[in-house]
Design a protein around this motif. Sequence first.
Motif, PDB file in Angstrom:
ATOM      1  N   VAL A 229      21.438  34.161  46.062  1.00 59.42           N
ATOM      2  CA  VAL A 229      20.215  33.659  46.806  1.00 59.42           C
ATOM      3  C   VAL A 229      20.647  32.250  47.052  1.00 59.42           C
ATOM      4  O   VAL A 229      20.226  31.677  48.375  1.00 59.42           O
ATOM      5  N   ILE A 230      21.228  31.242  46.412  1.00 59.91           N
ATOM      6  CA  ILE A 230      21.780  30.096  46.724  1.00 59.91           C
ATOM      7  C   ILE A 230      22.568  29.976  47.640  1.00 59.91           C
ATOM      8  O   ILE A 230      22.713  29.116  48.606  1.00 59.91           O
ATOM      9  N   THR A 256      19.644  37.408  36.688  1.00 62.16           N
ATOM     10  CA  THR A 256      20.316  37.153  37.885  1.00 62.16           C
ATOM     11  C   THR A 256      20.436  38.123  38.986  1.00 62.16           C
ATOM     12  O   THR A 256      20.936  39.092  38.461  1.00 62.16           O
ATOM     13  N   PRO A 257      19.905  38.112  40.136  1.00 68.65           N
ATOM     14  CA  PRO A 257      20.129  39.115  41.134  1.00 68.65           C
ATOM     15  C   PRO A 257      21.550  39.339  41.347  1.00 68.65           C
ATOM     16  O   PRO A 257      22.618  38.220  41.629  1.00 68.65           O
ATOM     17  N   THR A 258      22.185  40.688  41.466  1.00 64.58           N
ATOM     18  CA  THR A 258      23.782  40.790  41.633  1.00 64.58           C
ATOM     19  C   THR A 258      24.039  40.653  43.216  1.00 64.58           C
ATOM     20  O   THR A 258      25.036  40.587  43.693  1.00 64.58           O
ATOM     21  N   PRO A 309      16.888  31.020  41.331  1.00 63.49           N
ATOM     22  CA  PRO A 309      15.900  31.875  41.966  1.00 63.49           C
ATOM     23  C   PRO A 309      16.129  33.107  41.925  1.00 63.49           C
ATOM     24  O   PRO A 309      16.998  33.850  42.970  1.00 63.49           O
ATOM     25  N   ASN A 310      15.514  33.904  41.068  1.00 63.49           N
ATOM     26  CA  ASN A 310      15.993  35.212  40.491  1.00 63.49           C
ATOM     27  C   ASN A 310      14.969  36.268  41.184  1.00 63.49           C
ATOM     28  O   ASN A 310      15.331  37.546  41.133  1.00 63.49           O
ATOM     29  N   VAL A 311      13.736  36.006  41.591  1.00 61.46           N
ATOM     30  CA  VAL A 311      12.920  36.972  42.074  1.00 61.46           C
ATOM     31  C   VAL A 311      12.302  36.483  43.524  1.00 61.46           C
ATOM     32  O   VAL A 311      12.033  35.367  43.704  1.00 61.46           O
ATOM     33  N   TYR A 312      12.119  37.450  44.236  1.00 53.05           N
ATOM     34  CA  TYR A 312      11.457  37.391  45.631  1.00 53.05           C
ATOM     35  C   TYR A 312      10.545  38.501  45.907  1.00 53.05           C
ATOM     36  O   TYR A 312      10.708  39.614  45.549  1.00 53.05           O
TER      37      TYR A 312
END
Length: 447
Positions: A229-230, A256-258, A309-312
Amino acid sequence: MLYNMKTELLDLLGTLIEFNTINDPDNGKTPDPGVIDFVEGVLNGLGVRTRVLVSHGYRSVVGVVGSGEPRVLLLAHLDVVPFIRSEWKYDPLRLTVEGDLAYGRGALDDKGNVAAVLKALEDLVGIGRGTVIVAFTTDEEVGGENGARVVRDYLLDNGLRPNYVVNADGQSMVIINRRRAIFNARVRSKVERAVVNGRRETIRFQLDYKVTPPYHAAYFIGGVDTHPVIALSQYVWLNNIYVASLRGGFVKSNVTPTWVEADVVKPCSDCPQQEVDAGLTRLVKALLPLTRFVPRVKAQSVYGVTATPNVYRVVGDYHEFVINVRAMTDDAKAIEETMNEALKEDFQGIEVKVEGEGGGGYLYTPRDSRLVSLASEVLGELGLEARVMEMAGASDARYFSPLGIETIDFGPLGGNAHGPNEYVNVKSLEFTSRFYSLLVRRLKPSD
């Protein structure tokens, strides 16, 4: 310890893993309460008197052996983070043993430790002097407010304030004497549909790492690991493009999203009109400074300050990211003020609200404390290297350390905590159980 310790540990661990204790209340998932009934049954079978505590639907069980000082608390948690089944080679809810590794969700974090404590308790029920307290909770993965905090308050209210806390929620068989506090920053921007001339395409970024996979957000190291995300934020910022929509492997604030994928539009005067979202674009761009801010801290950390930023998600008329912040401070207000300061030059209309998980407390016990010193001696007796260090992830220790109670975290060898194919090293699990038993015995006679 009994000859068949390995078999009994694996039997315990296998049963614990089969309880679905995923803790993700935002998506309607809470731990199976039956796991507490099972653990209480094991404790009662050892002759341990127990009390089940309930707070907002979360159950914890406390067991007490003996009376008087010193009072030693062994603490562990039974809840686990969610998983994406397709990413696993093994069934996450069934223990799979291959060689000396045992796979399953929670094998390392933290059901392996629960099994180790229960097995150690067999050796401690007849200790004869002082008080051994064990407590098992079901909400550590969402902050501990309805678990460790409730246990702490129960002990304080009933004359059972611990002299020492051994929090069985670590890994790598190291003595963990420092851990950062956790804060969750909810960052929002209004949905703002717009039409621009441009060329539409889909871009994708993957989690990348150089040393160890940072599936657990606490282990993400900026400059070493690449957060998808970053990376997207930097791409949008540098190329001055618009975001139309966004999706990714979003699981939970501390996972952490993959991967992340976005439909974007690159402005082009002679290109067809495309629908975009100016609010989402602004929010994605803002993530770059919001993950680079430098707040005031109260102690230094090997890991510094990290913000991931791990959730959207879309909440009503707003786009929202949840940024997982780790820092050595208990001041949520200072975090929020610094994040807003990072936005004021280039961003308007973005809302930031910061809350501290577990009250924002952090773990700190000096290296020369009695607990750390004796833990080091016990590891030496077991023929293991005694390492004292800070660990990246937070834990329920933050409810006890701020009271001035000597507290450490500890746990077995393993890997992929919060990620696919989580595992624990079975041999180290045996050593971990022996460590708990010997450490409690060393604390008692000389106090």
